[in-house]
Design a protein around this motif. Structure first.
Motif, short mmCIF file in Angstrom:
data_model
loop_
_atom_site.label_atom_id
_atom_site.label_comp_id
_atom_site.label_asym_id
_atom_site.label_seq_id
_atom_site.Cartn_x
_atom_site.Cartn_y
_atom_site.Cartn_z
N LYS A 120 -14.18 -11.79 -43.97
CA LYS A 120 -14.97 -10.97 -44.90
C LYS A 120 -14.09 -10.16 -45.85
CE LYS A 120 -18.66 -8.85 -43.43
NZ LYS A 120 -19.58 -8.00 -42.62
N TYR A 141 -17.78 1.06 -54.37
CA TYR A 141 -18.50 0.21 -55.32
C TYR A 141 -17.58 -0.88 -55.88
CZ TYR A 141 -20.74 -1.24 -59.68
OH TYR A 141 -21.27 -2.00 -60.70
N GLN A 144 -16.62 -3.53 -53.20
CA GLN A 144 -17.70 -4.46 -52.90
C GLN A 144 -17.95 -5.41 -54.07
OE1 GLN A 144 -20.58 -1.48 -51.79
NE2 GLN A 144 -20.08 -1.65 -49.62
N CYS A 149 -14.64 -5.98 -48.03
CA CYS A 149 -15.43 -5.22 -47.06
C CYS A 149 -14.60 -4.03 -46.58
CB CYS A 149 -15.84 -6.09 -45.88
SG CYS A 149 -16.84 -5.22 -44.64
N ASP A 175 -24.39 3.22 -44.06
CA ASP A 175 -25.41 2.73 -44.99
C ASP A 175 -24.82 2.31 -46.33
OD1 ASP A 175 -27.39 3.09 -43.13
OD2 ASP A 175 -28.10 5.00 -43.95
N LYS A 176 -23.61 2.78 -46.64
CA LYS A 176 -22.94 2.38 -47.88
C LYS A 176 -22.24 1.03 -47.73
CE LYS A 176 -22.10 7.13 -49.42
NZ LYS A 176 -21.07 8.16 -49.75
N GLY A 177 -22.31 0.45 -46.54
CA GLY A 177 -21.64 -0.82 -46.31
C GLY A 177 -20.21 -0.69 -45.82
N GLU A 179 -17.62 -0.20 -42.72
CA GLU A 179 -17.50 -0.34 -41.27
C GLU A 179 -16.54 0.72 -40.74
OE1 GLU A 179 -16.78 -4.36 -40.04
OE2 GLU A 179 -18.45 -5.14 -41.25
#
Length: 251
Positions: A120, A141, A144, A149, A175-177, A179
């Motif tokens: 990823k 931002y 992504q 990731c 929630d922002k992606g 990990e």
């Protein structure tokens, strides 16, 4: 209420179950990690004895502090891997970095010049410890958009987050992606009571995807075996979708 006790039962071999370290400082003379190739080899021998099969080398990239470049990491890994082979140490290294989130980092992300790992295109990022980072939203931002990731290194150590002891604060990050990765030695109290407590909270809420040693120096070697026998970690790894072992498919 969040303190968990370890057991005196037989060793649980946590690190063999993890298999791969994805956040560590093993390259000599490049940041605040090992000072010599001999120290690097001593650390890796201890990691092998504890059950690790390989590692992603994440030396710091932090302009004006550790002004490293991707080529420095790649050369460092090639050199250390050669030393491992010469010493018949079966351990696989790959190059990445621990990136400080700042203006130059955003430009690297835009240009797709980050050293990523895994299927990823994971990239480990960090912020300052005491206050929120003004670049973080733009950085995420751009990462992504560029197909990366983000993994936030050791969130339990950031005072601006940990002092809140707020599950919601970490949920907003996820929630922002992003990990989350905790440091293995946080669970042993290496960075203080608060970091230990927050790491346990994150594990209890199944927020953790990665566990890194963040090992820097040979004096941390004794902590590897303590972590290997930590039943707290054994129990948590059953409940959290820890991704370390899946690096075997791409390392």
């Amino acid at each position: 209420m969040f303190s968990w006790l370890t057991s005196s039962r037989a060793p649980v071999n946590n690190l063999h179950d993890l298999q791969f370290d994805m956040h560590c400082h093993l390259l000599p003379g490049i940041d605040d990690g090992p000072e010599s190739i001999e120290e690097s080899l001593a650390i890796i021998k201890a990691m092998v004895a504890a059950g690790y099969r390989g590692a992603i080398c994440t030396s710091h990239i932090f302009p004006e502090v550790y002004d490293n470049k991707a080529d420095d990491m790649l050369r460092g890994v090639d050199s250390l891997q050669s030393a491992l082979e010469q010493n018949k140490i079966d351990f696989t290294l790959r190059a990445s970095a621990e990136y400080m989130v700042d203006g130059p980092f955003i430009e690297l992300a835009k240009a797709k010049n980050l050293l990523a790992f895994g299927k990823k295109n994971y990239v480990v990022i960090e912020t300052g410890f005491t206050q929120e980072n003004p670049y973080i939203d733009e950085a995420i931002y751009e990462m992504q958009c560029a197909g990366y990731c983000p993994i936030l290194a050791h969130p339990e150590r950031y005072i601006y987050l940990s002092q809140l002891k707020s599950v919601e604060a970490f949920e907003k990050i996820i929630d922002k992606g992003i990990e989350l990765q905790i440091n293995l030695f946080s669970l042993l109290g290496l960075y203080g009571r608060l970091s230990k407590e927050v790491a346990e909270i994150l594990l209890k809420n199944n927020f953790i995807r990665w566990i890194g040693t963040d090992i820097h120096r040979s004096q941390h070697i004794t902590l590897l075996q303590k972590a290997n026998n930590l039943r707290t970690l054994c129990n948590s790894m059953r409940d959290n979708p820890i991704q370390n072992k899946y690096l075997a498919e791409s390392i």
